[in-house]
Design a protein around this motif. Structure first.
Motif, PDB file in Angstrom:
ATOM      1  N   SER A 237       0.828  -1.208   0.000  1.00  0.00           N
ATOM      2  CA  SER A 237       0.000   0.000   0.000  1.00  0.00           C
ATOM      3  C   SER A 237       0.863   1.259   0.000  1.00  0.00           C
TER       4      SER A 237
ATOM      5  N   SER B 201      -4.533  -7.927   1.930  1.00  0.00           N
ATOM      6  CA  SER B 201      -5.570  -7.243   2.703  1.00  0.00           C
ATOM      7  C   SER B 201      -6.549  -8.234   3.316  1.00  0.00           C
TER       8      SER B 201
ATOM      9  N   ASN C 269     -12.911  -1.814   2.145  1.00  0.00           N
ATOM     10  CA  ASN C 269     -12.695  -0.939   0.988  1.00  0.00           C
ATOM     11  C   ASN C 269     -12.059  -1.722  -0.160  1.00  0.00           C
ATOM     12  N   VAL C 270     -11.076  -2.554   0.191  1.00  0.00           N
ATOM     13  CA  VAL C 270     -10.402  -3.358  -0.839  1.00  0.00           C
ATOM     14  C   VAL C 270     -11.347  -4.415  -1.394  1.00  0.00           C
TER      15      VAL C 270
ATOM     16  N   ILE D 140     -12.520  -1.447  -4.138  1.00  0.00           N
ATOM     17  CA  ILE D 140     -11.349  -1.290  -4.994  1.00  0.00           C
ATOM     18  C   ILE D 140     -11.204  -2.451  -5.981  1.00  0.00           C
TER      19      ILE D 140
ATOM     20  N   LYS E  11      -9.783   5.254  -5.970  1.00  0.00           N
ATOM     21  CA  LYS E  11      -8.736   6.157  -5.501  1.00  0.00           C
ATOM     22  C   LYS E  11      -9.139   6.821  -4.181  1.00  0.00           C
TER      23      LYS E  11
ATOM     24  N   ARG F  41     -11.131   5.615  -1.825  1.00  0.00           N
ATOM     25  CA  ARG F  41     -11.035   4.644  -0.732  1.00  0.00           C
ATOM     26  C   ARG F  41      -9.573   4.324  -0.415  1.00  0.00           C
ATOM     27  N   SER F  42      -8.738   4.250  -1.441  1.00  0.00           N
ATOM     28  CA  SER F  42      -7.319   3.981  -1.226  1.00  0.00           C
ATOM     29  C   SER F  42      -6.665   5.104  -0.430  1.00  0.00           C
ATOM     30  N   THR F  43      -7.088   6.346  -0.689  1.00  0.00           N
ATOM     31  CA  THR F  43      -6.560   7.492   0.060  1.00  0.00           C
ATOM     32  C   THR F  43      -6.947   7.401   1.534  1.00  0.00           C
TER      33      THR F  43
ATOM     34  N   ASN G 277      -7.524   4.683   3.207  1.00  0.00           N
ATOM     35  CA  ASN G 277      -6.690   3.621   3.784  1.00  0.00           C
ATOM     36  C   ASN G 277      -5.285   4.125   4.096  1.00  0.00           C
ATOM     37  N   ASN G 278      -4.768   4.960   3.199  1.00  0.00           N
ATOM     38  CA  ASN G 278      -3.421   5.495   3.371  1.00  0.00           C
ATOM     39  C   ASN G 278      -3.278   6.285   4.673  1.00  0.00           C
TER      40      ASN G 278
END
Length: 408
Positions: free
Chosen positions: A30, A86, A191-192, A196, A222, A224-226, A228-229
């Motif tokens: 990630s 994940s 989210n994954v 995603i 993008k 959802r990935s943000t 998670n970050n």
């Protein structure tokens, strides 16, 4: 003699090991892809549809990486998916929750001084909060309110603060912070699983059918990935917190957890900005240091501790208080362990009771029966280096007492 506790301890160790391995794999990939995505630059002569590219060197080799903003014109022959890291992180983490906090609900999940819940009710709250939390989060993200990502993230922070406070009103301090981490990690893994990867599969299906993929699926993924970050580092803190009573046993543990989420934002902002070549915001480390100093200060503001009443022991602990050999074990523990495991430790160099475990009264000893058995009966972990000279016969008495309570 190998009993239930012996096998439970090894099951917990095995699952914890798996959890750490898969979490390293997930977090590593990630963080790598976030840094890669932010560091991409336009490249002259790049194929059609390439949004940016990067050259990297590692392990003695050079890598040329290109990113398509939506998708290439046709499906690649070999495509690597990043998803099982994940999934298995969440599965192994949930298994840990079951093995430690559900199987040991009376010892680790429930604190009668906070909320005197039956085990089934505490477990129902545990499972229900994780499920409802994801559903509510997902609906908010998909609503018009979620179109503004800054507004959405501010709102989510408020939700996390409320959940931090709420968990401390029903669970023990240790379980409260652990559940806040599980609540957040469930959102991240879901989210994954639900957003995603399915969105990426839609794009792949369009490519295979010869259709032009819709860019909205990449935009949603993008977002959802943000999220998670920015949530990763706080989750790590919360998962580690159960080893540090100054975090989970503090009167202000919910506020400590809330500040940790802000630290996650400041740290990730530094790296995200740096990787995007938009400068090096060193000020974020100053803010992080101030937030951490506030956390340390809050951990020192501990209110008066309530004495545990032996008559009010939970049923699981009451069994140990009534088991044959309890009086002898009480004398052993008070003689060998209570100099450190006390409200005011008397052993040089020990300022606070290790793991916030107090062993000064019969009630406290009965409530800590599982830990005493594992640390001093099954193993020689405690006392450390056998500083108080616990005898083999005393360890045998601990084993006999514990097994009488659990097998009787």
């Amino acid at each position: 003699m190998l009993d239930y506790t012996f096998w439970l301890e090894w099951a917990q160790f095995a699952v914890r090991w798996l959890h750490v391995i898969t979490a390293i794999a997930w977090i590593g990939s990630s963080f790598y892809f976030i840094a890669l995505d932010l560091g991409l630059r336009p490249e002259e002569g790049a194929p059609k549809g390439v949004h940016g590219a990067a050259w990297q060197v590692h392990g003695g080799g050079f890598y040329h990486i290109q990113k398509y903003l939506v998708a290439p014109e046709r499906m690649p022959a070999d495509l690597t998916w990043f998803k099982w890291e994940s999934y298995m992180t969440w599965v192994s983490g949930f298994a840990m929750l079951v093995l430690v906090y559900w199987a040991g609900a009376q010892f680790y999940l429930i604190d009668p001084s906070v909320a005197d819940l039956p085990a089934w009710a505490a477990i129902a709250i545990s499972l229900g909060s994780l499920t409802i939390g994801w559903i509510a989060y997902d609906l908010i993200c998909k609503s018009r309110f979620g179109d503004d990502n800054t507004r959405l993230m501010l709102f989510l922070y408020v939700v996390l603060v409320v959940m931090a406070w709420g968990y401390t009103q029903v669970f023990s301090g240790r379980a409260a912070l652990l559940h806040l981490g599980a609540f957040t990690a469930t959102i991240m893994s879901a989210n994954v699983f639900f957003i995603i990867i399915p969105n990426q599969k839609i794009v792949v299906a369009d490519l295979m059918a010869g259709r032009a993929p819709d860019p909205k699926y990449g935009k949603i993924a993008k977002q959802r990935s943000t999220h998670n970050n920015y949530l990763t580092l706080p989750v790590l803190f919360l998962m580690l917190s159960n080893h540090y009573p100054l975090a989970f046993a503090s009167e202000w543990n919910w506020l400590i957890a809330s500040l940790v989420f802000l630290m996650g934002v400041t740290i990730r902002h530094f790296f995200n900005t740096h990787h995007a070549h938009k400068g090096t915001p060193w000020w974020t480390w100053g803010v992080t240091a101030v937030l951490f100093a506030l956390i340390v200060w809050l951990s020192s503001l501990t209110g008066p501790q309530e004495e545990m009443d032996e008559a009010a022991l939970p049923p699981a602990a009451q069994r140990f208080a009534e088991a044959p050999g309890f009086e002898a074990v009480t004398d052993i523990v008070m003689g060998r362990c209570s100099m450190c495991h006390a409200a005011e430790p008397g052993f040089d160099g020990i300022g606070r009771a290790p793991k916030a475990v107090h062993l000064e009264t019969p009630a406290q000893i009965a409530n800590a029966a599982h830990q005493i058995y594992v640390q001093s009966g099954l193993t020689h972990a405690m006392p450390p280096a056998n500083l108080s000279f616990m005898e083999p016969d005393e360890r045998a008495q601990i084993r006999t007492w514990y097994r009488a309570a659990t097998e009787g």
